[in-house]
Motif scaffolding. Structure first.
Motif, mmCIF file in Angstrom:
data_model
loop_
_atom_site.group_PDB
_atom_site.id
_atom_site.type_symbol
_atom_site.label_atom_id
_atom_site.label_comp_id
_atom_site.label_asym_id
_atom_site.label_seq_id
_atom_site.Cartn_x
_atom_site.Cartn_y
_atom_site.Cartn_z
ATOM 1 N N ALA A 462 73.949 159.732 56.649
ATOM 2 C CA ALA A 462 72.934 160.761 56.778
ATOM 3 C C ALA A 462 72.175 161.194 55.541
ATOM 4 C CB ALA A 462 73.375 162.062 57.574
ATOM 5 N N GLU A 463 70.948 161.664 55.409
ATOM 6 C CA GLU A 463 70.290 161.780 54.222
ATOM 7 C C GLU A 463 70.128 163.693 54.370
ATOM 8 O OE1 GLU A 463 65.527 161.831 52.235
ATOM 9 O OE2 GLU A 463 66.259 161.146 54.213
ATOM 10 N N VAL A 464 70.664 164.208 53.232
ATOM 11 C CA VAL A 464 70.781 165.737 52.854
ATOM 12 C C VAL A 464 69.307 166.003 52.744
ATOM 13 C CG1 VAL A 464 71.766 167.591 51.680
ATOM 14 C CG2 VAL A 464 73.068 165.674 52.605
ATOM 15 N N VAL A 465 68.812 167.079 53.163
ATOM 16 C CA VAL A 465 67.342 167.472 53.162
ATOM 17 C C VAL A 465 67.419 168.853 52.703
ATOM 18 C CG1 VAL A 465 65.122 167.961 54.078
ATOM 19 C CG2 VAL A 465 66.323 165.808 54.580
ATOM 20 N N TYR A 466 66.783 169.589 51.677
ATOM 21 C CA TYR A 466 66.963 170.984 51.262
ATOM 22 C C TYR A 466 65.249 171.475 51.354
ATOM 23 C CZ TYR A 466 67.200 175.540 48.704
ATOM 24 O OH TYR A 466 67.258 176.656 48.223
ATOM 25 N N ASP A 467 65.109 172.560 52.447
ATOM 26 C CA ASP A 467 64.077 173.078 52.730
ATOM 27 C C ASP A 467 63.889 174.180 51.767
ATOM 28 O OD1 ASP A 467 61.846 174.548 53.833
ATOM 29 O OD2 ASP A 467 62.562 174.167 55.974
ATOM 30 N N ASP A 468 62.809 174.039 51.222
ATOM 31 C CA ASP A 468 62.409 174.753 49.887
ATOM 32 C C ASP A 468 61.676 176.290 50.332
ATOM 33 O OD1 ASP A 468 63.110 175.547 47.248
ATOM 34 O OD2 ASP A 468 60.906 175.166 46.538
ATOM 35 N N VAL A 469 61.131 176.278 51.516
ATOM 36 C CA VAL A 469 60.560 177.189 52.081
ATOM 37 C C VAL A 469 61.592 178.280 52.912
ATOM 38 C CG1 VAL A 469 58.899 177.962 53.826
ATOM 39 C CG2 VAL A 469 58.378 175.895 52.492
ATOM 40 N N ALA A 470 62.463 177.498 53.601
ATOM 41 C CA ALA A 470 63.288 178.439 54.392
ATOM 42 C C ALA A 470 64.614 178.738 53.605
ATOM 43 C CB ALA A 470 63.888 177.445 55.752
ATOM 44 N N LYS A 471 64.944 177.944 52.291
ATOM 45 C CA LYS A 471 66.030 178.160 51.311
ATOM 46 C C LYS A 471 67.109 177.572 52.392
ATOM 47 C CE LYS A 471 63.351 179.458 47.942
ATOM 48 N NZ LYS A 471 63.033 178.315 47.015
ATOM 49 N N ALA A 472 67.254 176.599 53.229
ATOM 50 C CA ALA A 472 68.432 175.901 53.797
ATOM 51 C C ALA A 472 68.442 174.504 53.999
ATOM 52 C CB ALA A 472 67.950 176.553 55.245
ATOM 53 N N THR A 473 69.458 174.025 54.271
ATOM 54 C CA THR A 473 69.838 172.424 53.933
ATOM 55 C C THR A 473 70.373 172.118 55.376
ATOM 56 O OG1 THR A 473 70.891 173.064 51.832
ATOM 57 C CG2 THR A 473 71.417 171.049 53.057
#
Length: 557
Positions: A462-473
């Motif tokens: 799995a690829e880990v994605v960080y949402d910089d808008v929501a500040k969530a992973t």
């Protein structure tokens, strides 16, 4: 005789002049009473006549209360203390902007009299609501920061302001520890106590009459660990209760609270909070359990009051608990303030059924459950613990931590009393093409369907994605079409910065067995990021405990 007569005439003229001056300068119908607070006293400053007094309020300064009566015209009042405080009353209206956040929204306070009050109580400023016949915006110093809060417009004119917390002694970093986790192999000895300030032991059960009781007596009190005596048949506490007391004894800043309720036992709160008799039974039995087990307070986890009756009854239940703890400490000479915390929702459908402003008088710490924003109940995948909103649609019903924090502060809750909750698990969405997309199921999961412990994430491939808008992973496996929303080291690091930016009181985690431990763990990450942890000492004195080893302070341990 002539000389004596001249002297007497001069004296008469002198006293006549003095009398005349006194008559011309003496005010009419003015009374004044001033008591200066040095310890836990009350100070009253009055300036009254038959018509000019228009408003009054109480301003907490340390352990004392200062009452000020003010005239309707603008004035400046200097309160006694090491600093100078100006109280200016102006007959006008005002617009109060939220102190923090990404937006520029503002809240208008409908009032004809707005007062702004700064009270010295430290080296910084924080805001508390000042309810009176006119709404007020008050600024009270705590810590090194400035926060404003506006009293809700529905506040009773006779209600007193909410007392802010005491001097800031460091951030709280807590974790829930479950007794059923022991049966799964996670024991009290594995808790990262050097990184924690609080442990919340979950959960106590509730009888039909309101009595708070152990939900698993074997795990709580009877289980023997290798260092426990197998032959000792005296009335000693063993199990998790003993191990937690030993943790407290070796780590004097570590506090342990008994968490009551939780999802499974929450329906029992309805009857327990319904009458004076059941509330009294709940409160006194909770105090007995806490003081028998050597704990430092209780955590009320009612998920959730559903109507106005239950909303009011929860306030009465908290009041009964506060009175029961205070009575116990008074009767038994225990020099300790037992803590009451509340696990509370971050969703409006639930926190709107909480009288936050009134509850706050009896609550020392609010555990904002800032997770479970998305899950199997939704039609599309989403973040389960995002800090900010991440959808542009005006119709979006997505929850966010920042919106919840703003709401709690708007109800007069001091930010230092709010702890930010983080999940040590992830929520899965199967058969989805990405975030915000349809999904087919939540999958098998780990401890329950659709749920994986953080210690098992991310999954291989799995690829880990960080949402910089929501500040969530989240992690996404394109081949398996599986998305899992969870907190990792990066999002936890941001949340640590967020709660410091918001001037919150700290963080807590649900629940301890899901963490990885060590440098890769989230409890460790939060501890390092907060740096300054709460150093308030715990209590080890329990003179009424029915268990001999706790009553005697666990000698030899």
């Amino acid at each position: 005789m002539r000389k004596i007569s001249s002297w007497g005439l001069a004296q008469c003229l002198f006293w006549a002049c003095v009398s005349g001056i006194g008559e011309r300068t003496a005010p009419s119908k003015v009374t004044s009473s001033i008591k200066v607070p040095w310890t836990n006293s009350t100070t009253t400053a009055s300036s009254s006549s038959s018509s000019i007094i228009t408003s009054s309020w109480d301003i907490p300064v340390g352990n004392a209360t200062t009452s000020v009566l003010i005239p309707s015209t603008s004035s400046t009042i200097v309160l006694p203390g090491s600093t100078t405080t100006d109280v200016v009353v102006t007959p006008t209206s005002a617009t109060t902007a939220p102190p923090f956040g990404n937006g520029t929204s503002s809240a208008t306070v409908p009032s004809t009299i707005i007062s702004s009050t700064s009270v010295p109580s430290g080296n910084s400023t924080t805001g508390i609501p000042v309810p009176s016949t006119s709404l007020s915006s008050a600024t009270v110093p705590f810590g090194n920061t400035t926060t404003s809060a506006t009293a809700p417009p529905t506040t009773s004119p006779t209600a007193k302001p909410t007392l802010p917390p005491g001097p800031f002694r460091g951030f709280k970093n807590g974790a829930y520890f479950t007794n059923w986790g022991v049966n799964s192999g996670f024991h009290p000895q594995e808790l990262p106590v050097s990184e924690l300030t609080h442990i919340y032991y979950a959960f106590a059960d509730i009888d039909a009459d309101g009595t708070v009781k152990s939900s698993d007596p074997v795990v709580d009190l009877q289980k023997r660990y290798p260092d426990d005596s197998l032959s000792n048949r005296t009335a000693n506490a063993y199990g998790a209760v003993k191990q937690l007391y030993i943790h407290k004894k070796l780590n004097r800043n570590l506090k342990v609270l008994l968490s009551i309720g939780g999802w499974n036992y929450s329906p029992k709160f309805v009857a327990a909070a319904a009458t004076d008799a059941s509330r009294y039974k709940f409160a006194t039995s909770a105090v007995k359990l806490v003081t028998d087990w050597g704990f430092d307070g209780i955590d009320i986890d009612w998920e959730y009051p559903a109507n106005d009756v239950e909303k009011e009854n929860l306030v009465k239940l908290l009041q009964a608990c506060r009175q029961a703890f205070d009575t116990y400490t008074l009767l038994h000479g225990v020099q300790y303030q037992f803590t009451i915390s509340v696990a509370s929702s971050a969703g409006p459908q639930n926190y709107e059924n909480l009288d936050l402003f009134t509850m706050n008088k009896y609550v020392d710490s609010w555990h904002l459950m800032a997770y479970d924003y998305s899950g199997s109940w939704d039609t599309v995948s989403g973040h389960q613990a995002n800090v900010f909103s991440y959808e542009s649609s005006a119709e979006s019903k997505r929850l966010s931590t920042d919106a919840a924090v703003q709401h709690y502060e708007s109800q007069g809750i001091h930010p230092q009393k709010i702890l930010l909750g983080l999940p040590l698990y992830g929520r899965a969405f199967e058969g989805t093409s990405g975030l915000g997309q349809n999904y087919t199921s939540v999958g098998q999961g780990g401890p329950q369907p659709g749920v994986y412990y953080f210690r098992d994430l991310p999954k291989p491939g799995a690829e880990v994605v960080y949402d910089d808008v929501a500040k969530a992973t989240y992690s996404y496996d394109a081949a398996a079409k599986e998305l899992i929303s969870y907190d990792d080291v990066r999002s936890t690091t941001y949340k640590a910065q967020y709660l410091k930016w918001r001037r919150l009181g700290g963080a807590f985690f649900w629940e301890a067995s899901g963490d990885k431990g060590g440098a890769g763990g989230l409890v460790n990450t939060m501890s390092k990021q907060l740096d300054w942890l709460d150093g308030t000492p715990n209590n080890l004195h329990y003179p009424t405990s029915q268990y001999r080893n706790i009553r005697w302070g666990m000698p030899g341990e």
